[in-house]
Design a protein around this motif. Structure first.
Motif, PDB file in Angstrom:
ATOM      1  N   VAL A 121      16.014  -1.497  10.798  1.00 34.88           N
ATOM      2  CA  VAL A 121      15.470  -0.965   9.551  1.00 34.88           C
ATOM      3  C   VAL A 121      14.038  -1.460   9.379  1.00 34.88           C
ATOM      4  CG1 VAL A 121      15.691  -0.938   7.047  1.00 34.88           C
ATOM      5  CG2 VAL A 121      17.739  -0.879   8.483  1.00 34.88           C
ATOM      6  N   ALA A 122      13.116  -0.526   9.173  1.00 39.63           N
ATOM      7  CA  ALA A 122      11.709  -0.892   8.979  1.00 39.63           C
ATOM      8  C   ALA A 122      11.354  -1.020   7.502  1.00 39.63           C
ATOM      9  CB  ALA A 122      10.801   0.138   9.647  1.00 39.63           C
ATOM     10  N   ASP A 123      12.265  -0.629   6.619  1.00 39.21           N
ATOM     11  CA  ASP A 123      12.017  -0.738   5.175  1.00 39.21           C
ATOM     12  C   ASP A 123      12.458  -2.113   4.692  1.00 39.21           C
ATOM     13  OD1 ASP A 123      11.048   1.848   5.051  1.00 39.21           O
ATOM     14  OD2 ASP A 123      12.989   2.712   4.541  1.00 39.21           O
ATOM     15  N   LEU A 124      11.521  -3.046   4.672  1.00 37.08           N
ATOM     16  CA  LEU A 124      11.816  -4.396   4.208  1.00 37.08           C
ATOM     17  C   LEU A 124      11.455  -4.498   2.731  1.00 37.08           C
ATOM     18  CD1 LEU A 124      10.390  -6.553   7.151  1.00 37.08           C
ATOM     19  CD2 LEU A 124      12.518  -5.230   7.030  1.00 37.08           C
ATOM     20  N   PRO A 125      12.395  -4.825   1.862  1.00 38.03           N
ATOM     21  CA  PRO A 125      12.105  -4.885   0.423  1.00 38.03           C
ATOM     22  C   PRO A 125      11.100  -5.991   0.103  1.00 38.03           C
ATOM     23  CG  PRO A 125      14.265  -5.811   0.889  1.00 38.03           C
ATOM     24  CD  PRO A 125      13.797  -5.185   2.157  1.00 38.03           C
ATOM     25  N   MET A 134       0.822  -1.209   0.000  1.00 38.26           N
ATOM     26  CA  MET A 134       0.000   0.000   0.000  1.00 38.26           C
ATOM     27  C   MET A 134       0.856   1.258   0.000  1.00 38.26           C
ATOM     28  SD  MET A 134      -2.923  -1.349  -0.172  1.00 38.26           S
ATOM     29  CE  MET A 134      -3.932   0.121  -0.009  1.00 38.26           C
ATOM     30  N   GLY A 135       2.158   1.096   0.110  1.00 36.87           N
ATOM     31  CA  GLY A 135       3.062   2.240   0.042  1.00 36.87           C
ATOM     32  C   GLY A 135       3.127   3.054   1.315  1.00 36.87           C
ATOM     33  N   LYS A 136       2.954   2.402   2.470  1.00 36.84           N
ATOM     34  CA  LYS A 136       3.006   3.138   3.735  1.00 36.84           C
ATOM     35  C   LYS A 136       4.419   3.560   4.107  1.00 36.84           C
ATOM     36  CE  LYS A 136      -1.112   0.931   5.715  1.00 36.84           C
ATOM     37  NZ  LYS A 136      -1.642   0.137   6.852  1.00 36.84           N
ATOM     38  N   SER A 137       5.408   2.878   3.545  1.00 36.98           N
ATOM     39  CA  SER A 137       6.783   3.267   3.840  1.00 36.98           C
ATOM     40  C   SER A 137       7.079   4.626   3.207  1.00 36.98           C
ATOM     41  CB  SER A 137       7.766   2.223   3.284  1.00 36.98           C
ATOM     42  OG  SER A 137       9.087   2.730   3.312  1.00 36.98           O
ATOM     43  N   LYS A 177      22.874   0.823  10.273  1.00 37.25           N
ATOM     44  CA  LYS A 177      21.596   0.140  10.104  1.00 37.25           C
ATOM     45  C   LYS A 177      21.875  -1.220   9.491  1.00 37.25           C
ATOM     46  CE  LYS A 177      18.795   4.298   9.739  1.00 37.25           C
ATOM     47  NZ  LYS A 177      17.756   5.012   8.974  1.00 37.25           N
ATOM     48  N   SER A 178      21.662  -2.267  10.291  1.00 37.56           N
ATOM     49  CA  SER A 178      22.159  -3.559   9.837  1.00 37.56           C
ATOM     50  C   SER A 178      21.194  -4.723   9.987  1.00 37.56           C
ATOM     51  CB  SER A 178      23.452  -3.895  10.595  1.00 37.56           C
ATOM     52  OG  SER A 178      23.219  -3.875  11.991  1.00 37.56           O
ATOM     53  N   PHE A 179      19.975  -4.543  10.517  1.00 38.42           N
ATOM     54  CA  PHE A 179      19.070  -5.676  10.632  1.00 38.42           C
ATOM     55  C   PHE A 179      17.624  -5.184  10.647  1.00 38.42           C
ATOM     56  CE2 PHE A 179      20.262  -4.470  14.951  1.00 38.42           C
ATOM     57  CZ  PHE A 179      19.033  -4.329  15.575  1.00 38.42           C
ATOM     58  N   ALA A 180      16.713  -6.118  10.352  1.00 37.83           N
ATOM     59  CA  ALA A 180      15.295  -5.774  10.249  1.00 37.83           C
ATOM     60  C   ALA A 180      14.698  -5.464  11.617  1.00 37.83           C
ATOM     61  CB  ALA A 180      14.530  -6.923   9.612  1.00 37.83           C
ATOM     62  N   GLU A 181      13.863  -4.455  11.642  1.00 38.60           N
ATOM     63  CA  GLU A 181      13.192  -4.057  12.881  1.00 38.60           C
ATOM     64  C   GLU A 181      12.076  -5.045  13.208  1.00 38.60           C
ATOM     65  OE1 GLU A 181      12.374   0.166  13.444  1.00 38.60           O
ATOM     66  OE2 GLU A 181      10.269  -0.395  13.767  1.00 38.60           O
ATOM     67  N   PRO A 182      12.081  -5.612  14.421  1.00 43.49           N
ATOM     68  CA  PRO A 182      10.992  -6.515  14.804  1.00 43.49           C
ATOM     69  C   PRO A 182       9.645  -5.803  14.746  1.00 43.49           C
ATOM     70  CG  PRO A 182      12.816  -6.674  16.365  1.00 43.49           C
ATOM     71  CD  PRO A 182      13.093  -5.476  15.490  1.00 43.49           C
ATOM     72  N   GLY A 183       8.642  -6.507  14.257  1.00 46.07           N
ATOM     73  CA  GLY A 183       7.319  -5.894  14.139  1.00 46.07           C
ATOM     74  C   GLY A 183       6.410  -6.718  13.250  1.00 46.07           C
ATOM     75  N   GLU A 184       5.285  -6.146  12.891  1.00 50.26           N
ATOM     76  CA  GLU A 184       4.331  -6.791  11.995  1.00 50.26           C
ATOM     77  C   GLU A 184       4.335  -6.052  10.664  1.00 50.26           C
ATOM     78  OE1 GLU A 184       0.478  -7.011  13.754  1.00 50.26           O
ATOM     79  OE2 GLU A 184       1.190  -8.048  15.561  1.00 50.26           O
ATOM     80  N   TYR A 185       4.400  -6.817   9.590  1.00 47.35           N
ATOM     81  CA  TYR A 185       4.485  -6.245   8.245  1.00 47.35           C
ATOM     82  C   TYR A 185       3.475  -6.936   7.327  1.00 47.35           C
ATOM     83  CZ  TYR A 185       8.979  -4.398   9.926  1.00 47.35           C
ATOM     84  OH  TYR A 185       9.962  -3.751  10.640  1.00 47.35           O
ATOM     85  N   ARG A 186       3.096  -6.219   6.277  1.00 49.51           N
ATOM     86  CA  ARG A 186       2.116  -6.772   5.350  1.00 49.51           C
ATOM     87  C   ARG A 186       2.464  -6.381   3.914  1.00 49.51           C
ATOM     88  NH1 ARG A 186      -3.143  -8.394   6.263  1.00 49.51           N
ATOM     89  NH2 ARG A 186      -2.992  -7.545   8.382  1.00 49.51           N
ATOM     90  N   MET A 187       2.215  -7.294   2.980  1.00 48.40           N
ATOM     91  CA  MET A 187       2.349  -7.046   1.550  1.00 48.40           C
ATOM     92  C   MET A 187       1.362  -7.970   0.843  1.00 48.40           C
ATOM     93  SD  MET A 187       5.652  -9.224   0.194  1.00 48.40           S
ATOM     94  CE  MET A 187       5.069  -9.085  -1.479  1.00 48.40           C
ATOM     95  N   PHE A 243       8.458  -1.429  -0.632  1.00 54.36           N
ATOM     96  CA  PHE A 243       8.734  -1.981   0.695  1.00 54.36           C
ATOM     97  C   PHE A 243       7.445  -2.491   1.335  1.00 54.36           C
ATOM     98  CE2 PHE A 243      11.969   1.282  -0.035  1.00 54.36           C
ATOM     99  CZ  PHE A 243      13.139   0.573   0.204  1.00 54.36           C
ATOM    100  N   TRP A 244       7.606  -3.410   2.285  1.00 58.02           N
ATOM    101  CA  TRP A 244       6.465  -3.912   3.041  1.00 58.02           C
ATOM    102  C   TRP A 244       5.831  -2.767   3.834  1.00 58.02           C
ATOM    103  CZ3 TRP A 244       5.374  -9.367   4.497  1.00 58.02           C
ATOM    104  CH2 TRP A 244       6.099 -10.290   3.721  1.00 58.02           C
ATOM    105  N   ASP A 245       4.536  -2.867   4.085  1.00 57.30           N
ATOM    106  CA  ASP A 245       3.848  -1.917   4.966  1.00 57.30           C
ATOM    107  C   ASP A 245       4.048  -2.368   6.411  1.00 57.30           C
ATOM    108  OD1 ASP A 245       2.692  -0.460   2.795  1.00 57.30           O
ATOM    109  OD2 ASP A 245       1.173  -2.023   2.598  1.00 57.30           O
ATOM    110  N   GLN A 246       4.618  -1.502   7.224  1.00 57.44           N
ATOM    111  CA  GLN A 246       4.775  -1.845   8.637  1.00 57.44           C
ATOM    112  C   GLN A 246       3.471  -1.546   9.370  1.00 57.44           C
ATOM    113  OE1 GLN A 246       7.156   0.487  11.541  1.00 57.44           O
ATOM    114  NE2 GLN A 246       8.394  -1.362  11.777  1.00 57.44           N
ATOM    115  N   GLU A 247       2.882  -2.576   9.971  1.00 54.83           N
ATOM    116  CA  GLU A 247       1.640  -2.416  10.720  1.00 54.83           C
ATOM    117  C   GLU A 247       1.911  -2.101  12.189  1.00 54.83           C
ATOM    118  OE1 GLU A 247      -1.402  -2.690   9.167  1.00 54.83           O
ATOM    119  OE2 GLU A 247      -0.273  -2.918   7.297  1.00 54.83           O
ATOM    120  N   LYS A 248       3.008  -2.637  12.708  1.00 58.73           N
ATOM    121  CA  LYS A 248       3.322  -2.430  14.122  1.00 58.73           C
ATOM    122  C   LYS A 248       4.814  -2.629  14.335  1.00 58.73           C
ATOM    123  CE  LYS A 248       0.475  -4.222  17.031  1.00 58.73           C
ATOM    124  NZ  LYS A 248      -0.263  -5.203  17.877  1.00 58.73           N
TER     125      LYS A 248
END
Length: 274
Positions: free
Chosen positions: A111-115, A88-91, A254-264, A97-102
């Motif tokens: 990093v919250a920008d997951l390709p 949905m382009g929330k990044s 910035k070297s690793f993915a931020e823990p959280g919930e993501y959606r694509m 990138f994936w949409d971060q929900e939480k």
């Protein structure tokens, strides 16, 4: 008596002529036939497929969802089939990138920008229309790589602008190839249906596996560009963003993915090859 016989014969002759000269009335009804091309894509899949990473083994070896999507194709014309990653382009950095929900734990190193390309897929049948292909990987038929070997063979195609635009000649297709056939052999899929064409049913039926391999630490080493030549893992993207923002090379913080919930979501597109 001879005259009577002759007369009777004449009557019979006249009667016969009368039968053959019956009046006829005829009318016709016009019938038209219009056959429009059919492109039908039937998908059986859960509405949502969940990947939950909760221990070191999940991160190190990844999670695979076997035969999570079933694709059936019916077409009366030449066709191509591809998959494309969407969000949905929330990044703030765009729709690739994936949409971060939480977020669970944001730090200076996360990093919250997951390709979107970190999602890997595997198709059950090979793409038979690859003659003349110049793509490094013309489809997603390769087995998933071992967890500790980076590979672009199954990385999901993502359009540069995050749209539904099809891959070019360097990108992956589930079936067929990019562009117009122009009489070239085996660069498109011939018409047919999974329901009726049992001899070549595999050309119209695909089971799709999904895999996400975060790695340890989580940088998603198998995320690659559409042409499978440029790494899009967390470190590569973080450094690229640093260059864009500051004009200098990334500092590697910035070297690793931020823990959280993501959606694509993944869109499957059946396209007429004209």
């Amino acid at each position: 008596m001879k005259n009577v016989v002759k007369f009777v014969a004449s009557l019979v002759l006249i009667s016969s002529i009368s039968v053959n000269a019956q009046l006829k009335s005829q009318a016709g009804v016009g019938i038209t036939l219009e056959m429009k091309p059919v492109l039908q894509l039937d998908i059986s899949s859960p509405e949502q497929i969940n990947f939950i990473f909760k221990n070191k083994e999940d991160y190190a070896k990844g999670i695979v969802k076997k035969s999570a999507t079933i694709i059936r194709v019916t077409s009366t014309t030449k066709w191509d089939l591809y998959a494309v990653g969407r969000s949905m382009g929330k990044s703030p950095n765009g729709k690739t990138f994936w949409d971060q929900e939480k977020s669970y734990a944001s730090t200076v190193n996360s990093v919250a920008d997951l390709p979107l390309s970190l999602l890997e897929i595997k198709q059950s049948q090979i793409n038979v229309a690859t003659e003349g292909s110049i793509a490094t990987y013309p489809d997603y038929s390769a087995n998933f790589s071992t967890p500790f070997r980076s590979s672009a063979s199954n990385s999901l195609y993502v359009a540069e602008d995050g749209s539904i635009s099809p891959p070019n000649k360097l990108g992956k297709y589930i079936a067929g190839q990019s562009g117009i056939s122009n009489g070239e052999r085996n660069d498109y899929m011939a018409g047919g249906s999974y329901d009726s064409n049992h001899k070549s049913a595999s050309n119209f039926y695909y089971e799709i596996d999904y895999r996400i391999l975060p790695g340890y630490p989580a940088i998603f080493p198998n995320a690659y560009s559409a042409d499978a030549k440029v790494a899009e893992n967390i470190v590569a993207n973080a450094n690229a963003n640093t260059v864009l923002a500051g004009g200098a090379a990334g500092n590697g913080n910035k070297s690793f993915a931020e823990p959280g919930e993501y959606r694509m979501y993944v869109q499957y597109v059946l396209l007429e090859d004209q």
